[in-house]
Design a protein around this motif. Structure first.
Motif, PDB file in Angstrom:
ATOM      1  N   ILE A 186       1.006  -1.505   0.007  1.00 60.27           N
ATOM      2  CA  ILE A 186      -0.165   0.067  -0.293  1.00 60.27           C
ATOM      3  C   ILE A 186       0.740   0.634   0.017  1.00 60.27           C
ATOM      4  N   GLY A 189       1.994   1.847  -3.816  1.00 56.97           N
ATOM      5  CA  GLY A 189       0.865   1.923  -4.167  1.00 56.97           C
ATOM      6  C   GLY A 189       0.193   3.593  -3.769  1.00 56.97           C
ATOM      7  N   VAL A 190      -0.048   4.239  -2.980  1.00 53.65           N
ATOM      8  CA  VAL A 190       0.683   5.492  -2.246  1.00 53.65           C
ATOM      9  C   VAL A 190       1.490   6.331  -3.457  1.00 53.65           C
ATOM     10  N   GLY A 193       0.980   5.281  -8.112  1.00 55.04           N
ATOM     11  CA  GLY A 193      -1.428   5.828  -8.171  1.00 55.04           C
ATOM     12  C   GLY A 193      -1.123   4.780  -9.539  1.00 55.04           C
ATOM     13  N   TRP A 197      -1.690   1.500  -7.384  1.00 58.46           N
ATOM     14  CA  TRP A 197      -2.915   1.765  -6.619  1.00 58.46           C
ATOM     15  C   TRP A 197      -4.308   1.310  -6.536  1.00 58.46           C
ATOM     16  N   SER A 198      -4.803   0.697  -7.842  1.00 58.19           N
ATOM     17  CA  SER A 198      -5.799   0.320  -7.797  1.00 58.19           C
ATOM     18  C   SER A 198      -5.150  -0.911  -7.508  1.00 58.19           C
ATOM     19  N   SER A 201      -5.537  -1.770  -3.533  1.00 60.16           N
ATOM     20  CA  SER A 201      -6.782  -0.356  -2.695  1.00 60.16           C
ATOM     21  C   SER A 201      -7.185  -2.226  -3.160  1.00 60.16           C
ATOM     22  N   ILE A 282      -5.893   6.278   2.403  1.00 60.57           N
ATOM     23  CA  ILE A 282      -4.952   5.733   3.021  1.00 60.57           C
ATOM     24  C   ILE A 282      -5.728   4.475   3.950  1.00 60.57           C
ATOM     25  N   ILE A 325      -2.391  10.618  -3.653  1.00 62.55           N
ATOM     26  CA  ILE A 325      -2.051   9.252  -3.849  1.00 62.55           C
ATOM     27  C   ILE A 325      -1.812   9.075  -4.880  1.00 62.55           C
TER      28      ILE A 325
END
Length: 346
Positions: A186, A189-190, A193, A197-198, A201, A282, A325
């Motif tokens: 995660i 991913g932050v 983006g 991120w998809s 999350s 987040i 993000i």
């Protein structure tokens, strides 16, 4: 699955392949001819995979010599490291032999440091068995042991000869261990983006895709800046507060739990101070993995551990701030500014 190439000063592959455990020779032989192989694992992982891996090594002409570490942070200290180096010397291991680390992030940390120190450097390959090691810890060459003053304060950056990841190994991980890995995923991913991120999350994580995406992102960052002095500092998102929380808890919290708390606290602080727009997403992503978001202590008690962080130069510490993000920024902060951040985010 694709092989990812980490194009650092010493380039090497990150091989993500289902069934790699039993096919180890297929990946090792192009990297290192048959020799003595120090198979270094911990007392949790070796009973699961050590015998199978040792047999596959022997079949290919390698001569495995097995050594065991305590699992987790208990294996990351000077005493364990010194004992490991003594065992290598007593066994007559040479620079022409190979250290093969079988395990998670802690085993890679101490094993990589041992390989860097023994005979002033021997070859090392990481066979990462945890999600946390596969998405982050095994890639990039960071090695370390902990000191009483803080986590990972003694180590070097030295790239391995290869990283091998068998996604099938994730099947033996507990839900807590998978959650630990997702904290690092995660975080990545932050930073990245978009599609990554998809992935991280999503309500139902696609672990092979997450492994590949996070490994590729980290390889790209490390290739641009290897030594943790510029762009690579972004990978410390969540870790400044996270390492402090981990140490303050006397390692009762796992690394993944501490990173989750650090990431959430930084996002909450940003929301309170008006610069972070992503605190909600987040926290939601972390929470759906069963990760903690808060840590109860006085900010003043945590501050000394933050101030001993490796990212401090003189009277400023470089923190990673998640504005949104895919939009994180480096900010040099003084001790009073860090205290304000803790007060707003914990």
């Amino acid at each position: 699955m694709p092989t990812i190439h980490v194009k650092t000063t010493k380039s090497y592959p990150v091989i993500i392949e289902a069934g790699a455990l039993g096919r180890i020779a297929e990946f090792l032989l192009p990297l290192h001819p048959p020799c003595r192989v120090v198979l270094l694992s911990d007392d949790t992982v070796f009973p699961l995979y050590g015998t199978v891996l040792a047999a596959a090594l022997e079949k290919a002409g390698y001569r495995p010599f097995c050594l065991m570490l305590p699992a987790g942070e208990a294996g990351k200290n000077w005493t364990v490291l010194g004992g490991l180096l003594e065992q290598l010397a007593e066994a007559g291991i040479t620079r022409g032999d190979l250290l093969l680390v079988l395990g998670g992030g802690s085993a890679c940390d101490v094993g990589g440091l041992a390989a860097a120190l023994y005979h002033r450097g021997m070859d090392v390959v990481y066979f990462a068995t945890t999600l946390l090691a596969g998405v982050d810890a095994a890639i990039g060459g960071k090695t370390a042991v902990d000191l009483p003053a803080g986590k990972n304060l003694a180590g070097v950056i030295r790239q391995p000869n290869a990283v091998i990841i068998d996604p099938n190994c994730l099947g033996t991980l507990s839900r807590a261990a998978l959650a630990d890995g997702m904290a690092e995923a995660i975080k990545t991913g932050v930073l990245a983006g978009g599609e990554l991120w998809s992935l991280v999350s999503a309500a139902q994580p696609d672990y092979p895709a997450i492994l590949t995406g996070c490994a590729a992102y980290k390889a790209q960052v490390v290739a641009q800046e290897e030594n943790d002095a510029g762009g690579r500092l972004f990978l410390n998102l969540g870790h400044t507060i996270g390492h402090a929380v981990e140490r303050h808890s006397h390692y009762a919290l796992s690394h993944g739990q501490a990173v989750a708390i650090g990431l959430a606290a930084m996002a909450r602080a940003g929301a309170a101070q008006g610069w972070c727009t992503a605190a909600g997403p987040i926290e939601a992503a972390l929470q759906q993995c069963g990760l903690p978001l808060h840590y109860c202590c006085r900010p003043e008690d945590l501050l000394p551990y933050l101030w001993s962080d490796k990212k401090r130069l003189g009277e400023e510490l470089t923190a990673v701030l998640p504005y949104a993000i895919g939009d994180c920024r480096l900010q040099k902060m003084t001790k009073p500014e860090l205290l304000q951040l803790l007060q707003a985010g914990l």
